[in-house]
Design a protein around this motif. Structure first.
Motif, PDB file in Angstrom:
ATOM      1  N   PHE B 294      51.274 -32.081  36.353  1.00 47.63           N
ATOM      2  CA  PHE B 294      51.011 -33.523  36.496  1.00 47.63           C
ATOM      3  C   PHE B 294      49.739 -33.899  35.729  1.00 47.63           C
ATOM      4  N   ARG B 295      49.881 -34.900  34.863  1.00 47.64           N
ATOM      5  CA  ARG B 295      48.724 -35.387  34.109  1.00 47.64           C
ATOM      6  C   ARG B 295      48.468 -36.837  34.516  1.00 47.64           C
ATOM      7  N   VAL B 296      47.239 -37.122  34.809  1.00 46.25           N
ATOM      8  CA  VAL B 296      46.886 -38.469  35.267  1.00 46.25           C
ATOM      9  C   VAL B 296      46.173 -39.225  34.145  1.00 46.25           C
ATOM     10  N   THR B 297      46.604 -40.465  33.913  1.00 47.08           N
ATOM     11  CA  THR B 297      45.889 -41.327  32.963  1.00 47.08           C
ATOM     12  C   THR B 297      45.751 -42.723  33.584  1.00 47.08           C
ATOM     13  N   THR B 298      44.964 -43.532  32.944  1.00 41.88           N
ATOM     14  CA  THR B 298      44.817 -44.892  33.450  1.00 41.88           C
ATOM     15  C   THR B 298      45.696 -45.864  32.658  1.00 41.88           C
ATOM     16  N   ARG B 299      46.366 -45.327  31.641  1.00 42.30           N
ATOM     17  CA  ARG B 299      47.201 -46.191  30.795  1.00 42.30           C
ATOM     18  C   ARG B 299      48.674 -45.867  31.032  1.00 42.30           C
ATOM     19  N   GLU B 300      49.463 -46.895  31.179  1.00 45.41           N
ATOM     20  CA  GLU B 300      50.892 -46.690  31.421  1.00 45.41           C
ATOM     21  C   GLU B 300      51.594 -46.271  30.127  1.00 45.41           C
ATOM     22  N   ARG B 301      52.437 -45.241  30.244  1.00 42.98           N
ATOM     23  CA  ARG B 301      53.217 -44.751  29.099  1.00 42.98           C
ATOM     24  C   ARG B 301      54.648 -44.565  29.572  1.00 42.98           C
ATOM     25  N   PRO B 302      55.556 -44.342  28.598  1.00 42.39           N
ATOM     26  CA  PRO B 302      56.935 -44.085  29.020  1.00 42.39           C
ATOM     27  C   PRO B 302      56.993 -42.852  29.925  1.00 42.39           C
ATOM     28  N   GLU B 335      42.115 -35.701  32.007  1.00 43.58           N
ATOM     29  CA  GLU B 335      41.057 -35.579  30.998  1.00 43.58           C
ATOM     30  C   GLU B 335      39.945 -36.542  31.378  1.00 43.58           C
ATOM     31  N   PRO B 336      38.779 -36.066  31.709  1.00 43.27           N
ATOM     32  CA  PRO B 336      37.709 -36.990  32.074  1.00 43.27           C
ATOM     33  C   PRO B 336      37.310 -37.861  30.870  1.00 43.27           C
ATOM     34  N   PRO B 337      36.813 -39.038  31.046  1.00 41.99           N
ATOM     35  CA  PRO B 337      36.597 -39.682  32.350  1.00 41.99           C
ATOM     36  C   PRO B 337      37.873 -40.346  32.872  1.00 41.99           C
ATOM     37  N   LEU B 338      37.939 -40.487  34.193  1.00 44.15           N
ATOM     38  CA  LEU B 338      39.087 -41.144  34.817  1.00 44.15           C
ATOM     39  C   LEU B 338      38.535 -42.295  35.652  1.00 44.15           C
ATOM     40  N   GLN B 339      38.671 -43.487  35.122  1.00 49.84           N
ATOM     41  CA  GLN B 339      38.111 -44.629  35.847  1.00 49.84           C
ATOM     42  C   GLN B 339      39.189 -45.680  36.060  1.00 49.84           C
ATOM     43  N   SER B 340      39.434 -45.977  37.308  1.00 49.32           N
ATOM     44  CA  SER B 340      40.449 -46.980  37.628  1.00 49.32           C
ATOM     45  C   SER B 340      39.831 -47.962  38.613  1.00 49.32           C
ATOM     46  N   ALA B 341      39.755 -49.226  38.196  1.00 52.93           N
ATOM     47  CA  ALA B 341      39.077 -50.229  39.020  1.00 52.93           C
ATOM     48  C   ALA B 341      39.794 -50.444  40.352  1.00 52.93           C
ATOM     49  N   ASP B 342      41.131 -50.501  40.300  1.00 57.82           N
ATOM     50  CA  ASP B 342      41.865 -50.798  41.536  1.00 57.82           C
ATOM     51  C   ASP B 342      42.514 -49.555  42.157  1.00 57.82           C
ATOM     52  N   THR B 344      44.650 -47.628  40.778  1.00 56.78           N
ATOM     53  CA  THR B 344      45.992 -47.357  40.263  1.00 56.78           C
ATOM     54  C   THR B 344      45.905 -46.432  39.050  1.00 56.78           C
ATOM     55  N   VAL B 345      46.728 -45.402  39.052  1.00 56.62           N
ATOM     56  CA  VAL B 345      46.775 -44.486  37.905  1.00 56.62           C
ATOM     57  C   VAL B 345      48.231 -44.233  37.554  1.00 56.62           C
ATOM     58  N   PHE B 346      48.434 -43.617  36.404  1.00 57.80           N
ATOM     59  CA  PHE B 346      49.800 -43.315  35.962  1.00 57.80           C
ATOM     60  C   PHE B 346      49.933 -41.812  35.771  1.00 57.80           C
ATOM     61  N   VAL B 347      50.994 -41.263  36.359  1.00 58.60           N
ATOM     62  CA  VAL B 347      51.133 -39.805  36.389  1.00 58.60           C
ATOM     63  C   VAL B 347      52.369 -39.394  35.599  1.00 58.60           C
ATOM     64  N   ASP B 348      52.133 -38.445  34.700  1.00 59.94           N
ATOM     65  CA  ASP B 348      53.215 -37.894  33.894  1.00 59.94           C
ATOM     66  C   ASP B 348      53.596 -36.526  34.466  1.00 59.94           C
ATOM     67  N   PHE B 349      54.876 -36.254  34.566  1.00 60.36           N
ATOM     68  CA  PHE B 349      55.344 -35.009  35.165  1.00 60.36           C
ATOM     69  C   PHE B 349      55.988 -34.144  34.088  1.00 60.36           C
TER      70      PHE B 349
END
Lengths: 268, 361
Positions: B294-302, B335-342, B344-349
């Motif tokens: 699982f990879r976490v990002t703050t940007r939505e991807r497919p 991958e740091p940094p991981l900053q989400s104001a609200d 909410t994050v997006f997780v890729d599996f």
């Protein structure tokens, strides 16, 4: 609590054992010291004023006339304490292996310590008479061993409980023979407890007579009467007294056993 | 000439009263090999170790011990002498000095005095015990006590050292040192090891093979860590190998030959390899995945799924984020940094780092 000789609890225990050893030693020394003090207090002129120094004079009289019994009581104390500590060590080891289930058994073993010693002594007397052994010191020794073990077993078990029974298994796995494990490791570590147990049982045994003689003066106290009776002969009045005493001891033991059994059942 | 295994267990079981603590177990331990036994608390690991060390006797089955170096039959009593346990609580003999603790075992084995002295010098030097040899063991620090226990075990020069959670009460720094020391000693002295632990790092550091034990006393898999990682055969083995995230799924179709299945997951339909279990269409499965799956990002991807970031932390060699979606909770990497104001994050599996087992198992 399972510790391997580590930390404060064991150090605290060691201090407690050392303290109790010193206390027991003081107790044992108290009797002869008191005697010497009396001797010094009474001095050569004591006979001139017997009423004023009754205790001291009486003690000296007893010393004069009962020197052999005092030595015999000393012998009883030595044998009783040694026997009690050997039995206690074996009992404590067994209870230690039992772990949490040991409590009921410990209470049963310690029960005689709550009975008047004289009752146990006459219980032993009747037991010996049933074996056709009349008189002599063995009933007294037996009674003292019985009560001494009741006093010493909790003390030894308390010390052993601070060690893990798996120590025996660990030593065995390393190839250390059991006798060596017990002597070098268990009782090597607890020798001060053993000494304390011996001193306490000896003090109990010897004081039983010495105090009776000392405070009784010319009056014959029950322990002294029993002692004299057993040391010389065994008559019908002693047998009756012994029977009554034995019955009391039996009833108390049975009541104690029933109470503990109920408790165990509740816990189960 | 082939060197026989030092320990061979065949269908060994152990019962205490009516309870079977160790179910039929077979395993082998070669010369100078290290086997780790891992599993949850109370699953029977320590009992199995005691059986190996002849501290307990098996209820059924056979244990063959070949401790003689030339493969000859061991001399009487040698089984105990040559498979020595090092206990979880060390069980040092209180009241004795470190030296007395170490020597007691050797003197009980009738090792000549000169040889004993030689070994004591050797092991105290190897384990850096010189300054504490004449101190009573209850006055030693945790690390020192650990080393005394190891020296006491090694002075009889056993063929097998059975270790029961030996590092469990050490702090991380000492734990690392103790592991290194054990590996070094094994290489130098040539003994075999059976290590019971529930710490993955202990097993990875010290062992060539790892036996995974399930609650109930069954060893479900014995393999190297690489093999466990590549093909775990049970949820317990997978969990030990690091597949700690559990995600529910439903089988849509499966390929028996490839041992894979198309599975509907909260992250969409994915093709995931199957563990050694039988599945059928529409059956519920549990997917176990590595943290790195699982990879976490703050940007939505497919193909990413929106989740709530619960917690994140960074240490020297990893960045971990804990994310949730309804009742699903996963541990992921980022991958740091991981900053989400609200939050909410997006997780890729990445389904390549996952394995599926039937949910009933």
């Amino acid at each position: 609590m399972q510790l391997n000789g580590n930390g404060l609890p064991l150090q605290g225990l060691r201090h407690a054992v050392q303290f109790s050893s010193i206390a027991a030693l003081c107790l044992v020394l108290a009797v002869p010291v008191a005697g010497l003090w009396m001797l010094a207090l009474v001095g050569p002129g004591a006979a001139a004023d017997p009423a004023g120094l009754r205790f001291g004079s009486v003690f000296l009289d007893q010393l004069d006339h009962n020197f052999a019994p005092i030595l015999r009581s000393l012998l009883v104390g030595l044998i009783s304490a040694t026997g009690a500590v050997i039995i206690s060590a074996a009992l404590a080891l067994q209870l230690w292996f039992l772990g949490g289930r040991a409590n009921t058994w410990l209470l049963l073993i310690a029960l005689p310590a709550f009975l008047p010693p004289i009752i146990v002594a006459i219980g032993a007397t009747i037991s010996f008479s049933l074996l056709s052994i009349y008189g002599g010191l063995w009933p007294i020794v037996t009674a003292h061993v019985f009560i001494g073990a009741a006093l010493a077993t909790p003390l030894l078990l308390g010390a052993l409980k601070n060690m893990a029974p798996s120590l025996i298994v660990a030593a065995n796995n390393l190839g250390v023979p059991l006798t060596r494990t017990v002597m070098a490791i268990l009782f090597g570590w607890h020798k001060s407890t053993l000494v304390a147990a011996w001193l306490i049982t000896f003090a109990f045994s010897w004081n039983e007579f010495i105090i009776a003689w000392f405070v009784g003066g010319t009056f014959t106290t029950l322990p002294v009467a029993l002692y004299q009776s057993l040391a010389s002969r065994f008559d019908s009045s002693t047998a009756t007294l012994a029977l009554v005493g034995w019955m009391i001891a039996l009833i108390l033991s049975a009541a104690g056993l029933a109470s503990f059994a109920r408790k165990e059942l509740r816990l189960a | 000439m082939t060197i026989p295994d030092v320990l061979v267990l065949e269908a060994v079981t152990k019962r205490f009263g009516g309870k079977e603590v160790v179910r039929p177990t077979s395993l082998k331990l070669g010369v100078n090999r290290a086997l780790g036994i891992v599993g949850p608390s109370g699953c029977g690991k320590s009992t199995l170790l005691k059986l190996l060390a002849a501290v307990e006797t098996p209820t059924s089955g056979t244990i063959v011990r070949n401790f003689a170096p030339d493969g000859a039959a061991p001399r009487p009593g040698a089984s105990r002498a040559h498979c020595v346990m090092m206990w979880q609580h060390l069980l040092l003999f209180p009241g004795l000095t470190a030296r007395q603790n170490i020597e007691l075992a050797a003197s009980s084995r009738f090792i000549p005095r000169e040889e004993r002295a030689l070994r004591l010098r050797r092991y105290s030097q190897l384990l850096d015990l010189g300054p504490v040899l004449d101190r009573r063991v209850e006055l030693l620090s945790g690390g020192e006590r650990q080393r005394v226990a190891l020296a006491r075990t090694l002075i009889v020069e056993p063929a097998v050292v059975a270790l029961d959670e030996p590092f469990s009460h050490l702090d991380p720094h000492l734990r690392y040192e103790a592991r290194q020391l054990l590996c070094l000693l094994r290489r130098e002295l040539g003994f075999s090891i059976v290590l019971v632990t529930h710490d993955r790092d202990d097993a990875l550091y010290c062992c060539d093979e790892i036996g995974v034990m399930e609650a109930g006393g069954t060893i479900v898999q014995i393999a190297s860590y690489e093999q466990l990682l590549d093909r775990p055969n049970s949820p317990t083995a997978a969990k030990f190998a690091g597949f700690s995230n559990v995600v529910p799924g439903t089988v849509l179709s499966f390929d028996v030959q490839a041992s894979e299945a198309d599975i509907s997951t909260p992250f969409g339909v994915r093709r995931i390899r199957l563990g050694n279990t039988r599945v059928s269409g529409d059956s519920a499965v549990q997917i176990q995945a590595l943290r790195s799956a699982f990879r976490v990002t703050t940007r939505e991807r497919p193909n990413t799924v929106r989740m709530v970031l619960r917690q994140s932390f960074i240490d020297a060699d990893r960045a971990v984020a804990v994310c949730s979606l309804d009742s699903l909770l996963i541990e992921a990497s980022f991958e740091p940094p991981l900053q989400s104001a609200d939050g909410t994050v997006f997780v890729d599996f990445n389904e390549k780092s996952a394995v599926a087992f039937s949910a009933g198992r």
